[in-house]
Enzyme design. Sequence first.
Site, short mmCIF file in Angstrom:
data_model
loop_
_atom_site.label_atom_id
_atom_site.label_comp_id
_atom_site.label_asym_id
_atom_site.label_seq_id
_atom_site.Cartn_x
_atom_site.Cartn_y
_atom_site.Cartn_z
N ASP A 156 0.64 -1.15 -0.07
CA ASP A 156 0.20 0.03 -0.05
C ASP A 156 0.87 1.26 0.07
OD1 ASP A 156 -1.45 -2.14 0.59
OD2 ASP A 156 -3.02 -1.08 1.85
N GLU A 190 -2.07 -8.62 12.66
CA GLU A 190 -1.78 -8.54 11.09
C GLU A 190 -0.26 -7.98 11.01
OE1 GLU A 190 -3.46 -5.43 7.70
OE2 GLU A 190 -3.84 -5.11 9.87
#
Length: 849
Positions: free
Chosen positions: A586, A817
């Site tokens: 990202d 995560e």
Amino acid sequence: MTGNSRRTARSRAKPASEDDDDREVRNATPNPKVRRRGREQSSLRILDVNLKFLLGFGVISFSIALIVIYRLVNPAEVPQIPRVITPLPAPKLADLPMFQGEHKESLYWGTYRPQVYFGIRARTPQSVVFGLMWIGAKDGRFFMRHVCQDSDDLKTYGWTRHNGRDYGHQLLVDQTMTLTTSFLKSKANGSGYGGDWVTRIEAQVDESVVDEEMLKNMHLFFYMADEGGNALTLGGGAIGSNHDSAIALGSRNDVGGWQLHIKSEDNFDMHYSGFKTPYIHNLSDLVQADLGVKARNFGRLELSDTLDDSSNILVFQISARISFKADIVFVSGTGLQDSRVEERLTNLAGASLSSLLNEKQKEFDDKFKRCYNLSDQLDSGSVTVGRDALASTLGGIGYFYGQSKISLPKASKLDTGDNFLLYWPAELYTAVPSRPFFPRGFLWDEGFHQLIIWHWDTYISLDIIGHWLDLMNIDGWIPREQILGAEAVSKVPQEFVPQHPSNGNPPTLFLVLRDLICGIKKNKFDAAERRDISIFLDRALIRLETWFNWFNTTQSGKDFSSYFWHGRDNITTRELNPKTLSSGLDDYPRASHPDEEERHLDLRCWMFLASDCMHSISKLLKTESEHQEYRSTAELLSDFELLNKMHFDSSYGAYFDYGNHTEKVRLSWKIIGAGSNNPKRELLREVLEKPVLRLVPHVGYVSLFPLMAKLIPPESWILEKQLDLVSNRSTLWTDFGLRSLAKTSSIYMKRNTEHDPPYWRGPIWMQFNYMTLGALHHYSREPGPYREKARTIYQELRSNLIRNVVENYHKTGYLWEQYDQKNGKGKGARFTGWTALVLLIMSESYNEC
């Protein structure tokens, strides 16, 4: 462009069909029988009539001829499906014989609803689905639990054992109450397609901390819903019959007659409610509204004991004192004469079920030891985390059905009334990264999931890979995020649902295929598995070719052998560094000014993996002579001198992206609309220096790709430079794993916008730590001057990663995560996904070829 494609799938447009009227005119012949008129008519009259007739006929014939010629020259357009939503015309992998028959039936029912705390469905569109809700208590208030969400603040939940096929055990801790759900399937004589299944639900309360009466009672809600909208029938057991344990019954074409029973030796009260609705994603709201009727009028938490006409959802409330245990049994094929329902019920409940569950637990534990062979050096706490990581990965496999929304291409002339097109209706059998936050399919995540799963069950892994490849369109593009069905769509903001057909995602499925080919070379499979893997690859070859060609053409750069991720925003005024979502990383810093001059190092290395894997597949299938371009592309992309020329900075001793870049970019607060009635203060991008074409000087995960791809010769001094970058605390090294971006980067831990905190700008991510460990393990065994250095770094990094993940898991109850680079604390979403690769790190399972 690199690696010229051998062939690219193309559609064949049918020629425009003629109109029926045109066909009749063109095939017409003159009628030889002319009707005569009477004798009293003069010859002049006859001639006059014939001339008028011939003249009129000639005009009509000429007009028709012109029309026919026009249509031949300009054929009428036949409406065609836009290419972007046209499936690849190739046999589907899901239809392979190895995925039919016994395999398909054995995987028909499963815990395929990862988005809820406990759910069961069949692998078919419009299934009967089942699920569990309960009322939790916190700070003197009641809350409904159903869909996995972080705001529920459960101390832990997840599968502690799950074999992916017919057994699973899950632990859920909600404040002072502990729930366990066990799932078991049985294929007994007399059962219908897919067999029978049972779930055991147990509730316990921590008596040492409970002093409130409300916490000693529990309210469970077990429901079933027919996605096809078919009415469900209430059983006698739901309305108080002491001689009937059936609470629902019905019949379906797939499983025949079926019954749902509840068995318990504990006392409990039961209430029910039935709803008629086409969707189930808002079921929590329906149940709470129904409970509210009696709560307001009588102060009792009870369902209304009412049914909508033709209810396709039945919810059963079980209220009891804790501790409590109940077995809910689904039996199929009940309409058969020799169905032996009572015998099957007895075998799937009570003491018989306890015995079966104990056997399945032992089978799981024994297979886990065989498949992953964890080192004796690991303590029991670490082994438990590895086991739970596997179980949660397998228990997180879901089945989804629906149509993806595809963003209209910019050049499209289609007028759909919307800004998207609908992909064809499709099914997807897949693991998911995160049950509360990402309970759907993600393309690049799936490659990492399958690195874990294939060690456990090769056929489940191939089945999942096949489903993903079957989603490929005619151009070779696969939507990177699969949001299929109303339940999945309900979890995603609408603006993020449409997928962009120009954007790719790292082709990580090649990581798994490479492992499988390596396993064949190393004799890790028996004869049947070797045969079936080869059959799968042979059927998959056309799809893999088309996928490779899509990357090799649409993501190629201006320079020979270069690639760049398409889809970056080159006109943004709000992002410090325009995101590269298609890369999966990202907000990882790339060139400050995106354009076609960019060269992305990570994509180049992914393309090396893809071409090298395609070459290995062609060798395995003995079609290498037809696929020489894959070998030549792999050789080109592994050319060390060319790689260094395009991406290596000798002054830094590091590999970088290349592009139009300046370091002098910042976010500054600006007043927008000054002097107007509504001035706004916004954080906007400010460029203080004109960008130039150069290497982008940000050390991080992208810099490690040549190392991870093992493209650096073991004797090269550049390898030592990479080992220094990895082990240097000022760049990537921490006591908890390698950080994603070096502390020396100008964008280290910087926000990308006012609302976007740093994501890939410092935190520790497991998948690239795993890939780096695989490379270090490789170089620690290769002869060369840096062998011992690689081994030392490998051992310490592996130890740090395992220790930190294990400590976080036991402290918080979850895998995460990402992990904080300063203190190692779990961050982001509660996440199984690629974080479960810690199991392969524990077992030192890396690609050996």
